[in-house]
Motif scaffolding. Sequence first.
Motif, PDB file in Angstrom:
ATOM      1  N   MET A  74       0.816  -1.215   0.000  1.00 32.75           N
ATOM      2  CA  MET A  74       0.000   0.000   0.000  1.00 32.75           C
ATOM      3  C   MET A  74       0.850   1.265   0.000  1.00 32.75           C
ATOM      4  SD  MET A  74      -3.155  -1.184   0.012  1.00 32.75           S
ATOM      5  CE  MET A  74      -4.024   0.327   0.300  1.00 32.75           C
ATOM      6  N   GLY A  75       2.124   1.159   0.372  1.00 32.11           N
ATOM      7  CA  GLY A  75       2.998   2.319   0.406  1.00 32.11           C
ATOM      8  C   GLY A  75       4.437   1.875   0.517  1.00 32.11           C
ATOM      9  N   PHE A  76       5.341   2.835   0.395  1.00 33.38           N
ATOM     10  CA  PHE A  76       6.761   2.496   0.341  1.00 33.38           C
ATOM     11  C   PHE A  76       7.600   3.445   1.171  1.00 33.38           C
ATOM     12  CE2 PHE A  76       4.739   1.277  -3.606  1.00 33.38           C
ATOM     13  CZ  PHE A  76       5.142  -0.041  -3.753  1.00 33.38           C
ATOM     14  N   LEU A  77       8.564   2.888   1.874  1.00 35.24           N
ATOM     15  CA  LEU A  77       9.644   3.671   2.453  1.00 35.24           C
ATOM     16  C   LEU A  77      10.793   3.565   1.474  1.00 35.24           C
ATOM     17  CD1 LEU A  77       9.651   2.504   6.184  1.00 35.24           C
ATOM     18  CD2 LEU A  77       8.798   4.678   5.279  1.00 35.24           C
ATOM     19  N   LEU A  78      11.224   4.665   0.924  1.00 33.72           N
ATOM     20  CA  LEU A  78      12.345   4.679  -0.010  1.00 33.72           C
ATOM     21  C   LEU A  78      13.555   5.199   0.746  1.00 33.72           C
ATOM     22  CD1 LEU A  78      13.618   4.421  -2.774  1.00 33.72           C
ATOM     23  CD2 LEU A  78      12.628   6.626  -3.381  1.00 33.72           C
ATOM     24  N   LEU A 136      12.223   5.895  -7.690  1.00 32.56           N
ATOM     25  CA  LEU A 136      10.874   6.470  -7.771  1.00 32.56           C
ATOM     26  C   LEU A 136      10.185   6.071  -9.066  1.00 32.56           C
ATOM     27  CD1 LEU A 136      11.439  10.041  -6.329  1.00 32.56           C
ATOM     28  CD2 LEU A 136      10.038   8.220  -5.334  1.00 32.56           C
ATOM     29  N   SER A 137      10.925   6.102 -10.140  1.00 35.53           N
ATOM     30  CA  SER A 137      10.383   5.694 -11.436  1.00 35.53           C
ATOM     31  C   SER A 137       9.958   4.222 -11.396  1.00 35.53           C
ATOM     32  CB  SER A 137      11.424   5.929 -12.521  1.00 35.53           C
ATOM     33  OG  SER A 137      10.975   5.441 -13.754  1.00 35.53           O
ATOM     34  N   GLN A 138      10.788   3.382 -10.813  1.00 32.29           N
ATOM     35  CA  GLN A 138      10.472   1.959 -10.703  1.00 32.29           C
ATOM     36  C   GLN A 138       9.219   1.732  -9.849  1.00 32.29           C
ATOM     37  OE1 GLN A 138      11.972  -0.749 -12.204  1.00 32.29           O
ATOM     38  NE2 GLN A 138      13.056   0.806 -13.379  1.00 32.29           N
ATOM     39  N   LEU A 139       9.117   2.456  -8.745  1.00 27.80           N
ATOM     40  CA  LEU A 139       7.940   2.311  -7.883  1.00 27.80           C
ATOM     41  C   LEU A 139       6.674   2.749  -8.613  1.00 27.80           C
ATOM     42  CD1 LEU A 139       9.267   3.550  -4.427  1.00 27.80           C
ATOM     43  CD2 LEU A 139       8.634   1.215  -5.076  1.00 27.80           C
ATOM     44  N   GLN A 140       6.747   3.846  -9.337  1.00 26.82           N
ATOM     45  CA  GLN A 140       5.567   4.332 -10.043  1.00 26.82           C
ATOM     46  C   GLN A 140       5.186   3.403 -11.190  1.00 26.82           C
ATOM     47  OE1 GLN A 140       6.854   8.345 -10.751  1.00 26.82           O
ATOM     48  NE2 GLN A 140       5.944   9.075  -8.846  1.00 26.82           N
ATOM     49  N   THR A 141       6.158   2.734 -11.770  1.00 29.52           N
ATOM     50  CA  THR A 141       5.885   1.793 -12.856  1.00 29.52           C
ATOM     51  C   THR A 141       5.261   0.503 -12.342  1.00 29.52           C
ATOM     52  OG1 THR A 141       7.711   2.644 -14.172  1.00 29.52           O
ATOM     53  CG2 THR A 141       6.948   0.440 -14.714  1.00 29.52           C
ATOM     54  N   HIS A 142       5.738   0.013 -11.219  1.00 26.88           N
ATOM     55  CA  HIS A 142       5.344  -1.320 -10.753  1.00 26.88           C
ATOM     56  C   HIS A 142       4.397  -1.329  -9.557  1.00 26.88           C
ATOM     57  CE1 HIS A 142       8.158  -3.041 -13.559  1.00 26.88           C
ATOM     58  NE2 HIS A 142       9.094  -2.227 -13.107  1.00 26.88           N
ATOM     59  N   TYR A 176       0.856  -0.543  -7.301  1.00 28.16           N
ATOM     60  CA  TYR A 176      -0.560  -0.850  -7.532  1.00 28.16           C
ATOM     61  C   TYR A 176      -1.329   0.314  -8.130  1.00 28.16           C
ATOM     62  CZ  TYR A 176      -1.764   1.918  -3.444  1.00 28.16           C
ATOM     63  OH  TYR A 176      -1.934   2.948  -2.582  1.00 28.16           O
ATOM     64  N   CYS A 177      -0.777   1.528  -8.042  1.00 27.32           N
ATOM     65  CA  CYS A 177      -1.467   2.689  -8.593  1.00 27.32           C
ATOM     66  C   CYS A 177      -0.443   3.648  -9.189  1.00 27.32           C
ATOM     67  CB  CYS A 177      -2.293   3.396  -7.515  1.00 27.32           C
ATOM     68  SG  CYS A 177      -1.308   4.188  -6.238  1.00 27.32           S
ATOM     69  N   GLU A 178      -0.932   4.660  -9.880  1.00 27.50           N
ATOM     70  CA  GLU A 178      -0.054   5.588 -10.592  1.00 27.50           C
ATOM     71  C   GLU A 178       0.830   6.413  -9.656  1.00 27.50           C
ATOM     72  OE1 GLU A 178      -0.683   9.358 -13.529  1.00 27.50           O
ATOM     73  OE2 GLU A 178      -1.963   7.605 -13.844  1.00 27.50           O
ATOM     74  N   ASN A 179       0.294   6.840  -8.545  1.00 26.53           N
ATOM     75  CA  ASN A 179       1.038   7.662  -7.584  1.00 26.53           C
ATOM     76  C   ASN A 179       1.014   7.020  -6.201  1.00 26.53           C
ATOM     77  OD1 ASN A 179       1.761   9.902  -9.315  1.00 26.53           O
ATOM     78  ND2 ASN A 179      -0.420  10.378  -9.353  1.00 26.53           N
ATOM     79  N   PRO A 180       1.873   6.040  -5.954  1.00 29.66           N
ATOM     80  CA  PRO A 180       1.857   5.363  -4.653  1.00 29.66           C
ATOM     81  C   PRO A 180       2.327   6.294  -3.537  1.00 29.66           C
ATOM     82  CG  PRO A 180       3.771   4.679  -5.919  1.00 29.66           C
ATOM     83  CD  PRO A 180       2.927   5.533  -6.832  1.00 29.66           C
TER      84      PRO A 180
END
Length: 126
Positions: A1-5, A22-28, A30-34
């Motif tokens: 549901m969310g990420f600690l980067l 950030l690009s990888q997270l947005q690509t993979h 569950y939604c466009e802007n996690p």
Amino acid sequence: MGFLLLFDLTNEQSFLNIQNWLSQLQTHAYCENPDIVLCGNKSDLEDHRCISDERARETAEKFGLPYFETSAANGQNVAKSIECLLDMVMLRMESCVDKSQLPGIRSNAQMNGYHMDEAGEGGCGC
């Protein structure tokens, strides 16, 4: 549901990889802007620091992310960063009119990793 980067405050390349991650997270995700919280880790190693607090905060602001300096060694701001991420995720969930539309979530019980059997008995889904 969310990420600690997390990036390493003592490693320039780790910091430079933020945009790629950030690009990888947005690509993979569950939604466009996690929901993402940026953490500069190893804040306890002040003598080895390569990334200034100001530089890290500017980057976080550039990407619209909350920022915390953390230390896995002594626990500094670890709980705060997780609480921030959980608050963000909960706000996103509350704003959903129909929570059943969230990917992979079928009920409130399953959201928490807690499953009910036919008799109404619960158990951890771990």
